[in-house]
Design an enzyme around this catalytic site. Structure first.
Site, PDB file in Angstrom:
ATOM      1  N   HIS A  89      41.232  38.203  33.933  1.00  0.00           N
ATOM      2  CA  HIS A  89      41.813  39.545  33.846  1.00  0.00           C
ATOM      3  C   HIS A  89      42.232  40.008  35.235  1.00  0.00           C
ATOM      4  CE1 HIS A  89      38.103  41.661  35.267  1.00  0.00           C
ATOM      5  NE2 HIS A  89      37.458  40.712  34.605  1.00  0.00           N
ATOM      6  N   ASP A  91      42.873  43.418  35.985  1.00  0.00           N
ATOM      7  CA  ASP A  91      42.422  44.766  36.330  1.00  0.00           C
ATOM      8  C   ASP A  91      41.050  44.677  36.986  1.00  0.00           C
ATOM      9  OD1 ASP A  91      41.324  43.988  33.734  1.00  0.00           O
ATOM     10  OD2 ASP A  91      40.422  45.986  33.702  1.00  0.00           O
ATOM     11  N   ASP A 122      35.728  39.293  40.834  1.00  0.00           N
ATOM     12  CA  ASP A 122      35.905  39.724  39.436  1.00  0.00           C
ATOM     13  C   ASP A 122      37.172  40.511  39.265  1.00  0.00           C
ATOM     14  OD1 ASP A 122      35.539  40.504  36.835  1.00  0.00           O
ATOM     15  OD2 ASP A 122      33.923  41.898  37.249  1.00  0.00           O
ATOM     16  N   GLU A 153      40.331  44.622  30.915  1.00  0.00           N
ATOM     17  CA  GLU A 153      39.011  44.087  30.566  1.00  0.00           C
ATOM     18  C   GLU A 153      37.909  45.025  31.014  1.00  0.00           C
ATOM     19  OE1 GLU A 153      35.256  42.074  30.502  1.00  0.00           O
ATOM     20  OE2 GLU A 153      36.221  42.789  32.335  1.00  0.00           O
ATOM     21  N   GLU A 154      38.061  45.560  32.224  1.00  0.00           N
ATOM     22  CA  GLU A 154      37.002  46.413  32.770  1.00  0.00           C
ATOM     23  C   GLU A 154      36.936  47.765  32.064  1.00  0.00           C
ATOM     24  OE1 GLU A 154      34.943  45.042  34.487  1.00  0.00           O
ATOM     25  OE2 GLU A 154      35.804  43.638  35.920  1.00  0.00           O
ATOM     26  N   HIS A 419      31.488  44.675  40.439  1.00  0.00           N
ATOM     27  CA  HIS A 419      31.344  46.075  40.000  1.00  0.00           C
ATOM     28  C   HIS A 419      30.663  46.957  41.045  1.00  0.00           C
ATOM     29  CE1 HIS A 419      31.660  45.072  35.384  1.00  0.00           C
ATOM     30  NE2 HIS A 419      32.423  44.308  36.138  1.00  0.00           N
TER      31      HIS A 419
HETATM   32 ZN   LIG Z   1      35.399  40.377  34.886  1.00  0.00          ZN
END
Ligand SMILES: [Zn+2]
Length: 450
Positions: A89, A91, A122, A153-154, A419
């Protein structure tokens, strides 16, 4: 003529500087799909990914279904060869408080062999691992590929099902590589074979028509915050084990996660004990967990001498593989309704849920992957690992492509801080990830070509 392993190793080594430069370019685009963020950056990020895929000779389109743009790039399979779907992904999570970052989250910078920046791991490095593999093969790709790079996705992948349904035939494949997880440790590769699901819910208690004087009524009238606290405390027993009846959980995760490593990686303070029972991997992979994520309450500096009328908490339940989010929600809801003290009114509402998943990690696709990992990590045996977090869309892929082998791989390691502030990518491991993907495609071609 297919490329040999040593030719592919040389190609990857040669491609890495360009791959790194393009990764940095992607990290500079703050494409965040969350509400309230400037979504033109997500558009730019999709464009940048599409450009990279076109550069690899893929037939590429940007697609959307009400949500943020995803990118699909395709190259047909040589006759008899299998098709591999490569997922990532583009985003990213919001950066959060910039003061917690040692450097600008959207200006990639290397420190001690790691590349720092939001999305550096990520999952922009996941995107670039796919690009690296395609570049290494050039026009000698031995399999068909569909690269599918999602744009939200996030933020919950809300339109993912619709995108997949609308492009089902283009996405159809024999092997699916989901590069959005990670490895067990630096120097130790892993395939992710189980993931917990998620139920997020709100619980609100009400005790009064409105706030009242704490001196005049305190002592006989319960306040909402105390009522809520007591209710929340019933979710666990004295050991911190989940005390809600009816939730599935099992023991028997195969990997040992030493307590000192776990304490270090979690940042748990000295003297604070772990909660729950069983091995650590059981507790975080194969058993349910319940956490309180937030409480709506007056801020302490502004709190008046008043008994609060209502209070609300957000609760997050991680659903063990093999359990069902719908029945988990029902069980937690009924627990909260039954255990609310003092006859307070209680209202439970669902925020969101996602399925857990278990992958049967046997068969030629898995053998091809394990052999590739072993070669890329100089003989180190990959482990099968669980992940406590959720990637709900894996269940979607399982459902829509029941015949496909699903390989969950990724670029993260225990120090990546995905994150969190100071997210980073280990550059040495990243090269191994890219090499592993190349060898995986080679092995898949050799095993599955008819
Ligand atoms: Zn991810």
């Amino acid at each position: 003529m297919s490329l040999t392993e040593s030719e592919l190793r040389a190609k990857i080594a040669q491609e890495m500087p360009g791959v790194r430069a393009d990764l940095e370019r992607l990290v500079r685009i703050p494409g965040i799909a969350f509400e309230g963020f400037d979504h033109s950056h997500v558009e730019r990020s999709a464009e940048a990914v599409a450009e990279l895929l076109r550069g690899c000779g893929l037939d590429t389109q940007i697609v959307r279904h009400g949500g943020q743009p995803a990118v699909i790039g395709r190259k047909p399979a040589p006759p008899g060869a299998p098709t591999v779907l490569l997922y990532a992904h583009h985003d990213v999570q919001p950066a959060g408080d910039p003061a917690l970052w040692a450097s600008d989250p959207f200006e990639p910078v290397e420190r001690d062999g790691r590349l720092y920046g939001r999305g550096a791991a990520d999952d922009k490095a996941g995107v670039m691992a796919h690009v690296a593999a395609l570049r290494a093969f050039g026009d000698q790709l031995p399999v068909g590929v569909v690269v599918f790079v999602e744009g939200e996705e996030e933020y919950g992948s809300d339109s993912l099902d619709a995108i997949i349904q609308a492009h089902l035939d283009e996405l159809r494949s024999d092997v699916i590589v989901i590069a959005d997880s990670g490895n067990w440790d630096i120097g130790r590769p892993a395939l992710t074979t189980s993931l917990r699901g998620l139920v997020n819910l709100f619980v609100e208690v009400k005790v009064l028509k409105g706030a009242v004087h704490s001196g005049m009524f305190g002592g006989a009238v319960p306040d909402a915050l105390m009522t809520l606290s007591r209710l929340l405390s019933t979710l666990h027993d004295d050991d911190g084990e989940v005390a809600v009846g009816g939730l599935v959980g099992r023991e028997g995760a195969s990997v040992d996660y030493p307590e000192d490593r776990f304490r270090h990686e979690s940042g748990l303070l000295d003297g604070v004990g772990l909660i729950g029972r069983g091995t650590i991997t059981d507790r975080i992979w194969t058993k349910p967990s319940i956490s309180v994520l937030g409480i709506d309450a007056p801020r302490t500096l502004e709190a008046a001498n008043a008994l609060q009328a209502s209070a609300k908490a957000k609760i997050s339940v991680r659903v063990a593989p093999g359990d069902d989010p719908k029945s988990v929600y029902a069980a937690v809801k009924s627990h909260l309704e039954k255990n609310v003290p003092w006859g307070a009114a209680v209202e439970v509402t669902l925020e969101s849920d996602g399925d857990p998943c278990v992958i049967d990690a046997t068969g030629p696709g898995f053998e091809a992957a394990r052999a590739a990992f072993r070669s890329a990590w100089d003989g180190v045996e990959p482990v099968d690992m669980g992940v406590g977090g959720s990637i709900p869309f894996i269940a979607t892929f399982q459902e829509l492509f029941p015949g496909a082998t699903i390989l969950v791989t990724g670029v993260e390691d225990p120090h990546s801080a995905a994150h969190g502030p100071n997210e980073s990518l280990h550059l040495g491991e990243f090269e191994r990830v890219c090499l592993a993907e190349v060898l995986l495609l080679k092995n898949v071609a050799e095993t599955l070509t008819k």
